[in-house]
Write a protein that holds these residues in place. Structure first.
Motif, PDB file in Angstrom:
ATOM      1  N   PRO A  39       0.849  -1.188   0.097  1.00 25.13           N
ATOM      2  CA  PRO A  39       0.112  -0.042  -0.241  1.00 25.13           C
ATOM      3  C   PRO A  39       0.742   1.755  -0.081  1.00 25.13           C
ATOM      4  CG  PRO A  39      -0.676  -1.484   1.903  1.00 25.13           C
ATOM      5  CD  PRO A  39       0.728  -1.810   1.561  1.00 25.13           C
ATOM      6  N   ALA A  40       0.561   1.900  -0.965  1.00 23.03           N
ATOM      7  CA  ALA A  40       1.392   3.691  -0.665  1.00 23.03           C
ATOM      8  C   ALA A  40       1.462   3.996  -0.051  1.00 23.03           C
ATOM      9  CB  ALA A  40       0.043   4.787  -1.917  1.00 23.03           C
ATOM     10  N   CYS A  41       2.364   4.223   0.569  1.00 17.46           N
ATOM     11  CA  CYS A  41       2.170   5.370   2.299  1.00 17.46           C
ATOM     12  C   CYS A  41       2.279   6.226   2.092  1.00 17.46           C
ATOM     13  CB  CYS A  41       4.321   5.704   2.275  1.00 17.46           C
ATOM     14  SG  CYS A  41       4.791   6.110   3.778  1.00 17.46           S
ATOM     15  N   LYS A  42       0.839   6.706   2.981  1.00 13.66           N
ATOM     16  CA  LYS A  42       0.349   8.741   3.231  1.00 13.66           C
ATOM     17  C   LYS A  42       1.186   9.422   4.078  1.00 13.66           C
ATOM     18  CE  LYS A  42      -3.901   6.291   2.693  1.00 13.66           C
ATOM     19  NZ  LYS A  42      -5.631   6.284   2.810  1.00 13.66           N
ATOM     20  N   THR A  43       1.418  10.350   3.326  1.00 13.44           N
ATOM     21  CA  THR A  43       2.207  11.288   3.921  1.00 13.44           C
ATOM     22  C   THR A  43       1.635  13.264   4.226  1.00 13.44           C
ATOM     23  OG1 THR A  43       3.426  12.244   2.133  1.00 13.44           O
ATOM     24  CG2 THR A  43       4.523  10.516   3.429  1.00 13.44           C
ATOM     25  N   SER A  44       1.860  13.554   5.752  1.00 11.18           N
ATOM     26  CA  SER A  44       1.263  14.664   5.605  1.00 11.18           C
ATOM     27  C   SER A  44       2.029  15.297   5.708  1.00 11.18           C
ATOM     28  CB  SER A  44       0.340  14.615   6.444  1.00 11.18           C
ATOM     29  OG  SER A  44       0.691  14.482   7.617  1.00 11.18           O
ATOM     30  N   VAL A  45       2.553  16.995   5.970  1.00 12.60           N
ATOM     31  CA  VAL A  45       3.401  17.802   6.439  1.00 12.60           C
ATOM     32  C   VAL A  45       2.357  18.886   7.141  1.00 12.60           C
ATOM     33  CG1 VAL A  45       5.339  19.172   6.080  1.00 12.60           C
ATOM     34  CG2 VAL A  45       4.692  17.145   4.388  1.00 12.60           C
ATOM     35  N   CYS A  46       2.839  18.686   8.668  1.00 13.21           N
ATOM     36  CA  CYS A  46       2.516  19.645   9.281  1.00 13.21           C
ATOM     37  C   CYS A  46       3.314  20.957  10.161  1.00 13.21           C
ATOM     38  CB  CYS A  46       1.747  19.079  10.384  1.00 13.21           C
ATOM     39  SG  CYS A  46       0.881  20.210  11.306  1.00 13.21           S
ATOM     40  N   VAL A  47       2.825  21.684   9.831  1.00  9.50           N
ATOM     41  CA  VAL A  47       4.073  23.593  10.020  1.00  9.50           C
ATOM     42  C   VAL A  47       3.260  23.969  11.412  1.00  9.50           C
ATOM     43  CG1 VAL A  47       4.580  25.940   9.709  1.00  9.50           C
ATOM     44  CG2 VAL A  47       4.304  23.986   7.305  1.00  9.50           C
ATOM     45  N   GLU A  48       4.546  23.872  12.096  1.00  6.07           N
ATOM     46  CA  GLU A  48       4.041  24.591  13.293  1.00  6.07           C
ATOM     47  C   GLU A  48       5.099  25.582  13.509  1.00  6.07           C
ATOM     48  OE1 GLU A  48       4.191  21.378  16.091  1.00  6.07           O
ATOM     49  OE2 GLU A  48       2.767  19.732  15.612  1.00  6.07           O
TER      50      GLU A  48
END
Length: 107
Positions: A39-48
């Motif tokens: 399964p494709a690796c799901k990624t997300s980027v969050c800026v803090e």
């Protein structure tokens, strides 16, 4: 120089063709098994920054919405996040300014 004589029972042209065909069949690559797909690796980027947490996807969505609301169409859209101002500035095809701003606190 004399040529060597053919030995008795040498292959006829028809037998040679059959031998070549059999050899060609033998040299074909075996069928590859279908590779099992992970399964494709799901990624997300969050800026803090300074107590604020916002995802890059949310910033992109907000900028695209603002561009659409202005009636603009972009061939190239660039987004710049300014942590000190907690804002994202954008350019549409290289054009932008103070009015091209998204307040990240509203996302």
């Amino acid at each position: 120089m004399a040529r060597p004589k053919k030995a008795a029972g040498t292959a006829t042209p028809a037998k040679k063709e059959k031998a070549v065909e059999e050899k060609a069949v033998e040299t074909t690559a075996p069928e590859k098994k279908a590779a099992s797909k992970k399964p494709a690796c799901k990624t997300s980027v969050c800026v803090e920054m300074s107590g604020l947490s916002v995802s890059v996807a949310d910033i992109q969505t907000a900028v695209k919405k603002a561009v659409k609301e202005k009636g603009l169409e972009a061939a190239e859209l660039k987004i710049y996040v300014n942590a000190a101002e907690q804002a994202a500035y954008y350019t549409v095809d290289g054009e932008g300014g103070e009015e091209s701003k998204i307040d990240l606190k509203t996302l």
